[in-house]
Design a protein around this motif. Structure first.
Motif, PDB file in Angstrom:
ATOM      1  N   LEU A  47       0.723  -1.048  -0.040  1.00 49.83           N
ATOM      2  CA  LEU A  47      -0.133  -0.137   0.016  1.00 49.83           C
ATOM      3  C   LEU A  47       0.741   1.075  -0.085  1.00 49.83           C
ATOM      4  O   LEU A  47       0.271   2.377  -0.165  1.00 49.83           O
ATOM      5  CB  LEU A  47      -0.988  -0.019   1.123  1.00 49.83           C
ATOM      6  N   ALA A  48       2.377   1.264   0.164  1.00 49.51           N
ATOM      7  CA  ALA A  48       3.046   2.158   0.165  1.00 49.51           C
ATOM      8  C   ALA A  48       2.961   2.690  -1.298  1.00 49.51           C
ATOM      9  O   ALA A  48       3.430   4.106  -1.676  1.00 49.51           O
ATOM     10  CB  ALA A  48       4.437   1.915   0.509  1.00 49.51           C
ATOM     11  N   GLN A  49       2.460   1.854  -2.169  1.00 51.50           N
ATOM     12  CA  GLN A  49       2.507   2.331  -3.544  1.00 51.50           C
ATOM     13  C   GLN A  49       1.252   2.977  -4.002  1.00 51.50           C
ATOM     14  O   GLN A  49       1.185   3.516  -5.039  1.00 51.50           O
ATOM     15  CB  GLN A  49       2.753   1.157  -4.555  1.00 51.50           C
ATOM     16  N   ALA A  50       0.232   3.034  -3.224  1.00 51.39           N
ATOM     17  CA  ALA A  50      -0.909   3.552  -3.354  1.00 51.39           C
ATOM     18  C   ALA A  50      -0.911   5.137  -3.643  1.00 51.39           C
ATOM     19  O   ALA A  50      -0.100   5.831  -3.045  1.00 51.39           O
ATOM     20  CB  ALA A  50      -1.984   3.182  -2.351  1.00 51.39           C
ATOM     21  N   HIS A  51      -1.956   5.386  -4.313  1.00 54.04           N
ATOM     22  CA  HIS A  51      -1.862   6.885  -4.817  1.00 54.04           C
ATOM     23  C   HIS A  51      -2.813   7.634  -3.737  1.00 54.04           C
ATOM     24  O   HIS A  51      -3.863   7.622  -4.128  1.00 54.04           O
ATOM     25  CB  HIS A  51      -2.543   7.136  -6.028  1.00 54.04           C
ATOM     26  N   ARG A  52      -2.276   8.126  -2.713  1.00 54.97           N
ATOM     27  CA  ARG A  52      -3.348   8.584  -1.380  1.00 54.97           C
ATOM     28  C   ARG A  52      -3.958   9.623  -1.676  1.00 54.97           C
ATOM     29  O   ARG A  52      -3.469  10.867  -2.082  1.00 54.97           O
ATOM     30  CB  ARG A  52      -2.579   8.316  -0.302  1.00 54.97           C
ATOM     31  N   TYR A  53      -4.922   9.828  -0.957  1.00 59.94           N
ATOM     32  CA  TYR A  53      -5.452  11.042  -0.892  1.00 59.94           C
ATOM     33  C   TYR A  53      -5.394  11.732   0.588  1.00 59.94           C
ATOM     34  O   TYR A  53      -5.649  11.433   1.549  1.00 59.94           O
ATOM     35  CB  TYR A  53      -6.829  11.189  -1.072  1.00 59.94           C
ATOM     36  N   ASP A  54      -4.698  12.811   0.525  1.00 57.34           N
ATOM     37  CA  ASP A  54      -4.262  13.432   1.888  1.00 57.34           C
ATOM     38  C   ASP A  54      -5.361  14.688   2.189  1.00 57.34           C
ATOM     39  O   ASP A  54      -5.622  15.603   1.293  1.00 57.34           O
ATOM     40  CB  ASP A  54      -3.142  13.983   1.929  1.00 57.34           C
ATOM     41  N   LEU A  55      -5.729  14.690   3.495  1.00 57.06           N
ATOM     42  CA  LEU A  55      -6.664  15.609   3.862  1.00 57.06           C
ATOM     43  C   LEU A  55      -5.865  16.879   4.304  1.00 57.06           C
ATOM     44  O   LEU A  55      -5.004  16.690   5.272  1.00 57.06           O
ATOM     45  CB  LEU A  55      -7.758  15.029   4.980  1.00 57.06           C
TER      46      LEU A  55
END
Length: 340
Positions: free
Chosen positions: A215-223
């Motif tokens: 999941l470190a590769q995931a394109h995260r959405y940061d609030l």
């Protein structure tokens, strides 16, 4: 697809995040959002709260109660459940198309050994004929979310108690939940997936859906700080707001009746938008003053324990109800939880 997990276990915050993202996020890419809740009940947008829950049990066990913006039936969540949400634009082929959003989840579960998982009916996921997931949607201004629950290791004894409505007489026009046999997914998973923490279960699902090994590769959405301020405003406006939770109840007729040593009392109420619109009081109690004085004072107040208590605090109760204690009358009439 962007990815977000909630850092809260409060259903009110988690629903506010989902609503905020649907309304304000850049949805050039869909967002996959996961959240885990402490014990709570979420009623559907068009349901009557009192027709769905065991109010006293919910209050006694400090189960959070809220109303979501999507339709469907009431669900019980706890820390053994993972909720997922796909937040996206409405491209014209999404509304009502639950299969589009549940297929990735079902495929992930198959990879985890729960090969019997399937969509049945309009919006339920089942295995071995038992439901483990309910799904609902909300669409607004060309943007939407489709969300659902995933029972991995939920305390099923609590479901039966919290959603078992006592035998009070209640006539409502609200949409009632359809009772189904339910099950947890844990025993249906392959052995290596049967002893996961709920966070490990969530993360395994996410990797399967996103097609990632890490999941470190995931394109995260940061609030952002601005996002969090907007989320809190939505939580206060809706999901932690008495008017939203109870005031959205459809009109209903309710009877509260109990026999006391000093006589029987029956309250017949008409409640609309969370307020007592009409009330009649019957019984064989020995009151001396006209009961109309009491019904006039109760008519129009919010149907909450605090408002009812305030009325009875102003009454000379023995002159209306004889030797029936005021506290017992308030408990009978106000037998419902308050929003927390």
């Amino acid at each position: 697809m962007r990815y977000l997990t909630s850092d809260s276990t409060d259903i009110r915050q988690n629903l506010a995040v989902e609503t905020y993202l649907m309304e304000h996020a850049d949805l050039t890419e869909p967002i996959l959002y996961f959240y885990i809740n402490s014990p709570c009940i979420i009623v559907g947008r068009y349901q009557n709260v009192l027709a769905e829950i065991n109010q006293q049990y919910v209050q006694d066990h400090q189960i959070i109660l809220t109303r979501r913006t999507s339709g469907g039936g009431a669900v019980y969540d706890d820390l053994g459940n993972v909720s997922f949400s796909f937040i996206t634009r409405d491209d014209g082929d999404a509304v009502g198309n639950f299969k589009r959003f549940t297929d990735p989840v079902i495929k992930a579960l198959h990879q985890m050994g729960a090969t019997g998982a399937a969509m049945t009916g309009r919006n339920d996921l089942t295995i071995d004929g038992k439901k483990f997931s309910g799904n609902a949607m909300h669409v607004e201004n060309g943007r939407m979310f489709s969300h659902g629950t995933l029972m991995y290791d939920v305390d099923q004894t609590q479901i039966a108690k919290a959603l078992n409505v006592p035998a009070d007489k209640l006539a409502t026009k609200g949409i009632r939940s359809v009772k189904s046999r339910v099950t947890n997914l844990r025993p249906y998973c392959a052995p290596e997936y049967q002893h996961l923490t709920i966070e490990e279960f969530r993360d395994t699902l996410a990797k399967e859906i996103l097609g990632l090994d890490d999941l470190a590769q995931a394109h995260r959405y940061d609030l952002t700080a601005q996002d969090r301020a907007g989320i809190q405003a939505l939580a206060d406006q809706y999901f932690n707001n008495w008017d939203w939770i109870y005031g959205k109840d459809p009109t209903y007729e309710l009877t509260r009746r109990q026999h006391f040593p000093a006589g029987t009392v029956e309250f017949d109420l008409n409640v609309a938008e969370g307020h007592i619109r009409a009330i009649q009081i019957h019984g064989d109690f020995f009151g001396q003053r006209p009961i109309r004085d009491v019904t006039d004072r109760l008519t129009g107040i919010p149907y909450t324990p605090a408002a009812i208590q305030a009325v009875f605090d102003q009454l000379d109760v023995p002159s209306y109800f004889g030797k029936i204690p005021a506290a017992d009358l308030v408990a009978l009439l106000a037998h419902q939880p308050t929003a927390r």
